[in-house]
Design a protein around this motif. Structure first.
Motif, mmCIF file in Angstrom:
data_model
loop_
_atom_site.group_PDB
_atom_site.id
_atom_site.type_symbol
_atom_site.label_atom_id
_atom_site.label_comp_id
_atom_site.label_asym_id
_atom_site.label_seq_id
_atom_site.Cartn_x
_atom_site.Cartn_y
_atom_site.Cartn_z
ATOM 1 N N UNK A 32 116.152 -36.178 118.277
ATOM 2 C CA UNK A 32 117.330 -36.099 119.143
ATOM 3 C C UNK A 32 116.941 -35.748 120.579
ATOM 4 N N UNK A 33 117.689 -36.289 121.516
ATOM 5 C CA UNK A 33 117.448 -35.995 122.925
ATOM 6 C C UNK A 33 118.037 -34.613 123.213
ATOM 7 N N UNK A 34 117.193 -33.648 123.595
ATOM 8 C CA UNK A 34 117.754 -32.311 123.823
ATOM 9 C C UNK A 34 118.728 -32.286 124.992
ATOM 10 N N UNK A 61 123.649 -23.233 112.012
ATOM 11 C CA UNK A 61 124.460 -23.862 110.967
ATOM 12 C C UNK A 61 123.609 -24.665 109.987
ATOM 13 N N UNK A 62 122.664 -25.415 110.529
ATOM 14 C CA UNK A 62 122.004 -26.414 109.681
ATOM 15 C C UNK A 62 120.567 -26.075 109.279
ATOM 16 N N UNK A 63 119.955 -25.099 109.930
ATOM 17 C CA UNK A 63 118.536 -24.886 109.626
ATOM 18 C C UNK A 63 118.224 -23.445 109.177
ATOM 19 N N UNK A 64 118.495 -22.460 110.016
ATOM 20 C CA UNK A 64 117.996 -21.107 109.712
ATOM 21 C C UNK A 64 119.075 -20.104 109.313
ATOM 22 N N UNK A 65 120.342 -20.488 109.446
ATOM 23 C CA UNK A 65 121.410 -19.524 109.183
ATOM 24 C C UNK A 65 121.710 -18.693 110.417
ATOM 25 N N UNK A 66 122.765 -17.897 110.286
ATOM 26 C CA UNK A 66 123.278 -17.169 111.455
ATOM 27 C C UNK A 66 122.318 -16.124 111.989
ATOM 28 N N UNK A 100 120.059 -34.896 110.574
ATOM 29 C CA UNK A 100 120.084 -33.580 111.227
ATOM 30 C C UNK A 100 120.476 -33.736 112.700
ATOM 31 N N UNK A 101 121.449 -32.983 113.170
ATOM 32 C CA UNK A 101 121.835 -33.123 114.584
ATOM 33 C C UNK A 101 120.810 -32.505 115.541
ATOM 34 N N UNK A 102 119.832 -31.776 115.000
ATOM 35 C CA UNK A 102 118.745 -31.233 115.826
ATOM 36 C C UNK A 102 117.424 -31.594 115.168
ATOM 37 N N UNK A 103 116.353 -31.489 115.943
ATOM 38 C CA UNK A 103 115.023 -31.477 115.332
ATOM 39 C C UNK A 103 114.226 -30.417 116.074
ATOM 40 N N UNK A 104 112.971 -30.233 115.712
ATOM 41 C CA UNK A 104 112.259 -29.049 116.192
ATOM 42 C C UNK A 104 111.944 -29.126 117.691
#
Ligand code: GCU
Length: 413
Positions: free
Chosen positions: A23-25, A54-59, A316-320
């Motif tokens: 994804x483009x940051x 939300x999608x990777x590590x939690x709050x 995934x709406x994000x990547x690393x």
């Protein structure tokens, strides 16, 4: 007690659209292009944080009990001002981070005697401070730990483990180069196992059905590093504005998350951190770890939602790369090993490439190379994104530490 309130509504992983490229940051979820530093800071960076939660590590743990500005109580367990042949000071400090039933952090701190307010590396170790030195005064952790580490018997540390992992954290060499170093056992905060009935997760989490975005172990570990940073910033021997975070492998994933979350961290080093850390979730390299494999084997590291991308990480709406971008404009170094294909060295380089536009937007150089450097040819000084791949296998070695310090010499001295 609920840890971290849900913020905003986010679609379930099942209905997110697929995007095969990283994804483009600099493009918001609604398609708006981020064209200024102000829009990055005020809109996109917070949006990315929420997506990672939300999608990777939690709050991110939050609420009054987690206020990282609260002064911590600390107790010096021992101090040796003539350590490392007299050039440094070694001490161990117990940090009280909450009520009596919360875990405590035991921070082992080495500082150079002749550098006032030294720059400092902070990070977690895998099996206890006692593994890093023969000094018998260093405390043995009393919690659970994996049996694979030196001297661990029945999942408990024993004296036989003293000095067993000293090469991972070469304290004397670090002090000799004018750096301080502070480390603690990751299990002080949260033991590394799917059974979370210990540590912060046990102290705080609600019973009952798990929230798919609940705070997962890597997030708790990153929060633990933030507690250590709170303390280190009050330590007269350490420069509060030159604290770098470092970690290897799963603890490198953690270091990167801590660096992304916490702008007090001046520099981030992720050593061979791979999937869920420095490696992309989107890849088709058959030798590298995938989201499916990592979430099956280590479900506790990530939010429940991350597991749902195992079949198709392109949703995934994000990547690393977006996590690295959250560190901008602060320097980030990825270190890799040529035989460690599991951690995806070429993918790690692509992650840096795809984070660089945010550095440029903020007016600094990101990655100054178009292609991945050859093994043993470090790329350390020209831009704030550094990369190094050495020959050899998955490990953290004194040679790797020399590279971290070369990079830190460039950006923190
Ligand atoms: C496993 C895991 C990796 C992790 C590594 C480590 O190999 O699959 O994701 O980085 O352990 O922490 O050593």
């Amino acid at each position: 007690m609920t840890v971290g309130a849900a913020r905003g509504e986010h679609p379930s992983p099942a209905v997110l659209p697929a995007h095969p490229a990283l994804p483009d940051p600099l493009v918001m979820q609604d398609g708006t292009r981020v064209a200024s530093a102000a829009a990055w800071r005020q809109a996109r960076r917070p949006e990315l944080l929420e997506l990672f939660e939300t999608y990777v590590y939690g709050r991110v743990p939050q609420g009054p009990a987690y206020d990282s500005q609260t002064p911590l109580a600390h107790r010096v367990l021992f101090e040796d001002r003539r350590a490392f042949d007299g050039i440094g000071t070694l001490r161990e400090v117990e940090l009280t981070i909450g009520p009596p039933d919360w875990p405590k952090i035991y921070l082992l701190i080495a500082t150079p005697n002749d550098v006032p307010r030294a720059p400092c590396f902070v990070g977690m170790n895998f099996a206890g401070n006692h593994q890093l030195t023969d000094d018998p005064r260093v405390r043995l952790p009393d919690g659970w730990m994996p049996d694979r580490h030196p001297g661990v018997v029945g999942n408990r540390a024993t004296d036989a483990g003293r000095g067993g992992q000293a090469d991972d954290w070469p304290l004397a060499e670090i002090v000799q180069r004018g750096y301080a170093v502070a480390t603690f056992y990751c299990g002080d905060i949260q033991p590394d196992r799917p059974d979370v009935r210990e540590g912060m997760r046990a102290a705080l989490e609600a019973d009952g059905e798990a929230d798919p975005a609940e705070t997962a172990t890597i997030m708790w570990w990153a929060w633990g590093i933030q507690q250590a940073v709170d303390y280190l910033r009050t330590d007269d021997a350490i420069d509060p504005d030159r604290i770098a975070v470092v970690g290897h492998s799963r603890l490198g994933k953690t270091a990167l998350l801590a660096g992304a979350l916490d702008e007090r961290i001046a520099l981030t080093v992720a050593n061979q951190a791979g999937c869920g850390g420095s490696g992309p979730s989107r890849h088709d390299d058959p030798k590298a770890e995938t989201v499916r494999i990592i979430t099956e084997k280590f479900p506790h590291w990530f939010a429940g939602n991350f597991t749902k991308f195992g079949d198709d990480p392109s949703r995934l709406p994000v990547d690393q790369n977006c996590l690295v971008a959250m560190c901008a404009p602060r320097p980030v170094l990825f270190t890799a090993a040529a035989d460690d294909l599991w951690a995806n060295p070429s993918g790690q380089f692509e992650v840096l490439q795809a984070a660089a536009p945010v550095y440029e937007l903020l007016g600094v150089d990101g990655l100054k190379a178009d292609a991945m450097p050859a093994a043993d040819a470090p790329l350390l000084g020209d831009g704030r994104l550094g990369y190094w791949i050495r020959s050899g296998k998955h490990s953290m070695t004194p040679a790797d530490w020399n590279i971290y310090m070369d990079f830190a010499d460039r950006w923190m001295k």
